[in-house]
Each structure stands twice: as C-alpha cells, then as structure tokens.
Motif scaffolding. Structure first.
Motif, mmCIF file in Angstrom:
data_model
loop_
_atom_site.group_PDB
_atom_site.id
_atom_site.type_symbol
_atom_site.label_atom_id
_atom_site.label_comp_id
_atom_site.label_asym_id
_atom_site.label_seq_id
_atom_site.Cartn_x
_atom_site.Cartn_y
_atom_site.Cartn_z
ATOM 1 N N ARG A 1 -5.521 8.792 -8.841
ATOM 2 C CA ARG A 1 -5.822 9.102 -7.444
ATOM 3 C C ARG A 1 -7.134 8.489 -6.992
ATOM 4 O O ARG A 1 -7.340 8.257 -5.799
ATOM 5 C CB ARG A 1 -5.865 10.613 -7.251
ATOM 6 C CG ARG A 1 -4.505 11.245 -7.344
ATOM 7 C CD ARG A 1 -4.581 12.687 -7.027
ATOM 8 N NE ARG A 1 -5.241 13.401 -8.117
ATOM 9 C CZ ARG A 1 -5.388 14.703 -8.162
ATOM 10 N NH1 ARG A 1 -4.963 15.447 -7.191
ATOM 11 N NH2 ARG A 1 -5.981 15.270 -9.200
ATOM 12 N N VAL A 2 -8.020 8.191 -7.928
ATOM 13 C CA VAL A 2 -9.300 7.574 -7.579
ATOM 14 C C VAL A 2 -9.076 6.197 -6.966
ATOM 15 O O VAL A 2 -9.827 5.755 -6.093
ATOM 16 C CB VAL A 2 -10.200 7.499 -8.835
ATOM 17 C CG1 VAL A 2 -11.453 6.711 -8.568
ATOM 18 C CG2 VAL A 2 -10.521 8.884 -9.332
ATOM 19 N N ARG B 1 -7.061 5.256 -4.856
ATOM 20 C CA ARG B 1 -6.695 5.265 -3.439
ATOM 21 C C ARG B 1 -7.867 4.839 -2.570
ATOM 22 O O ARG B 1 -7.688 4.449 -1.419
ATOM 23 C CB ARG B 1 -6.206 6.645 -3.030
ATOM 24 C CG ARG B 1 -4.859 6.979 -3.670
ATOM 25 C CD ARG B 1 -4.308 8.227 -3.123
ATOM 26 N NE ARG B 1 -3.811 7.955 -1.771
ATOM 27 C CZ ARG B 1 -3.331 8.874 -0.992
ATOM 28 N NH1 ARG B 1 -3.296 10.119 -1.379
ATOM 29 N NH2 ARG B 1 -2.893 8.572 0.213
ATOM 30 N N VAL B 2 -9.075 4.910 -3.118
ATOM 31 C CA VAL B 2 -10.258 4.474 -2.378
ATOM 32 C C VAL B 2 -10.169 2.974 -2.094
ATOM 33 O O VAL B 2 -10.732 2.478 -1.111
ATOM 34 C CB VAL B 2 -11.529 4.834 -3.175
ATOM 35 C CG1 VAL B 2 -12.769 4.295 -2.511
ATOM 36 C CG2 VAL B 2 -11.613 6.332 -3.360
ATOM 37 N N LEU B 3 -9.443 2.245 -2.942
ATOM 38 C CA LEU B 3 -9.285 0.807 -2.724
ATOM 39 C C LEU B 3 -8.663 0.500 -1.362
ATOM 40 O O LEU B 3 -8.879 -0.581 -0.815
ATOM 41 C CB LEU B 3 -8.420 0.203 -3.825
ATOM 42 C CG LEU B 3 -8.998 0.233 -5.228
ATOM 43 C CD1 LEU B 3 -7.971 -0.276 -6.220
ATOM 44 C CD2 LEU B 3 -10.259 -0.587 -5.287
ATOM 45 N N ARG B 4 -7.932 1.439 -0.837
ATOM 46 C CA ARG B 4 -7.292 1.232 0.448
ATOM 47 C C ARG B 4 -8.316 1.118 1.578
ATOM 48 O O ARG B 4 -8.076 0.471 2.596
ATOM 49 C CB ARG B 4 -6.344 2.390 0.707
ATOM 50 C CG ARG B 4 -5.361 2.119 1.751
ATOM 51 C CD ARG B 4 -4.332 3.199 1.780
ATOM 52 N NE ARG B 4 -3.378 2.833 2.802
ATOM 53 C CZ ARG B 4 -2.276 3.456 3.032
ATOM 54 N NH1 ARG B 4 -1.960 4.489 2.315
ATOM 55 N NH2 ARG B 4 -1.479 3.057 3.988
ATOM 56 N N VAL B 5 -9.475 1.732 1.402
ATOM 57 C CA VAL B 5 -10.533 1.684 2.413
ATOM 58 C C VAL B 5 -11.068 0.261 2.550
ATOM 59 O O VAL B 5 -11.448 -0.172 3.639
ATOM 60 C CB VAL B 5 -11.661 2.674 2.038
ATOM 61 C CG1 VAL B 5 -12.843 2.553 2.973
ATOM 62 C CG2 VAL B 5 -11.122 4.078 2.030
ATOM 63 N N TRP C 1 0.829 -1.214 0.000
ATOM 64 C CA TRP C 1 0.000 0.000 0.000
ATOM 65 C C TRP C 1 0.856 1.253 0.000
ATOM 66 O O TRP C 1 0.496 2.266 -0.617
ATOM 67 C CB TRP C 1 -0.951 0.010 1.187
ATOM 68 C CG TRP C 1 -2.069 -0.966 1.025
ATOM 69 C CD1 TRP C 1 -2.248 -2.122 1.721
ATOM 70 C CD2 TRP C 1 -3.152 -0.886 0.091
ATOM 71 N NE1 TRP C 1 -3.372 -2.756 1.284
ATOM 72 C CE2 TRP C 1 -3.951 -2.022 0.281
ATOM 73 C CE3 TRP C 1 -3.517 0.027 -0.884
ATOM 74 C CZ2 TRP C 1 -5.093 -2.264 -0.462
ATOM 75 C CZ3 TRP C 1 -4.648 -0.203 -1.632
ATOM 76 C CH2 TRP C 1 -5.424 -1.338 -1.414
ATOM 77 N N ASP D 1 0.712 4.098 -2.852
ATOM 78 C CA ASP D 1 0.578 5.523 -2.579
ATOM 79 C C ASP D 1 1.707 6.322 -3.226
ATOM 80 O O ASP D 1 1.486 7.414 -3.747
ATOM 81 C CB ASP D 1 0.553 5.788 -1.079
ATOM 82 C CG ASP D 1 -0.767 5.435 -0.448
ATOM 83 O OD1 ASP D 1 -1.766 5.354 -1.185
ATOM 84 O OD2 ASP D 1 -0.803 5.235 0.784
#
Length: 126
Positions: free
Chosen positions: A45-46, A48-52, A15, A19
């Motif tokens: 940048r969209v 990065r929501v996968l990290r949630v 992760w 990033d």
C-alpha cells in the motif's frame, strides 16, 4: 460479455490495475493474518504514493533532479573512499605498533579514518 466493454477502459489504465493489485494484496493479507508471509503484503500500500508523482509536476521535477544526482554523488563517494583508503594504508604502515587498536589492521584503520572524517568522537579515542 456485456461487462467487457465497460471493463476494458478500466483495465487499460495501468494505475487502475496497480490499485487493483494493491487492494487485492491488502485483502489477502487481511484474510490470511495467521500465515507469516501475507502480513508483508500490506506494505504494498505504500507504493500508492507513486501515483502522486504523476499528478504533481513540481514533485516529479524534484524526483528527476534527485535521481539525476545519484551517479555524481556515487562518484564523489568513490573518490572519498579512495582517499580515505590511502590514508588508512599509511596509518597502518606507520602506526601499527604505536596504536594497534586504531591502526592494527586495514579495517580498523578505515574505521578510525571514518571517525576522523565525520568527527565522531575520535578526539577521545585517538
């Protein structure tokens, strides 16, 4: 070489690497705004929501349920397509001369049948 032991844990976490790639792509897109392809790099940048998804167990459960339901839904749509195609073939063979606009060809008959199935203003036209 003294920074290597400090950087190693950072680069071992995928992760963190993700990033880093997103931030580098955003900086490249900001630096080269005039070039046509680099502005699309900001869309990374969209992701990065996968990290949630990793953090929230309930959201991961919902995503797993949605991904498990894709194949059964595709099977249902395939059956619906076959039934609609059969009725479109019947419509072409029976109503080609009476309604050539709606049943003159297979593609127009499929579109007409789609309108009938969805209720998309077909009562005005058919």
């Amino acid at each position: 070489y003294k920074l290597t032991p400090w950087c190693r844990p950072f680069f071992q976490d995928s992760w963190n690497v993700f990033d880093l790639v997103v931030i580098m792509a955003s900086l490249l897109a900001f630096a080269f705004q005039d070039l046509p392809g680099f502005s699309l790099l900001r869309l990374i940048r969209v992701f990065r929501v996968l990290r949630v998804f990793r953090r929230l167990q309930s959201l991961r459960r919902i995503i797993n349920a949605l991904s498990a339901s894709v194949m059964p839904m595709m099977n249902a749509f395939a059956v619906l397509f076959l039934v609609t195609a059969i009725y479109a073939i019947l419509g072409v063979s029976l109503y080609r001369e009476q309604a050539p606009v709606h049943f003159g060809s297979f593609s127009s008959a499929m579109f007409t049948m789609f309108q009938v199935c969805t209720g998309d203003g077909w009562a005005n036209n058919v």
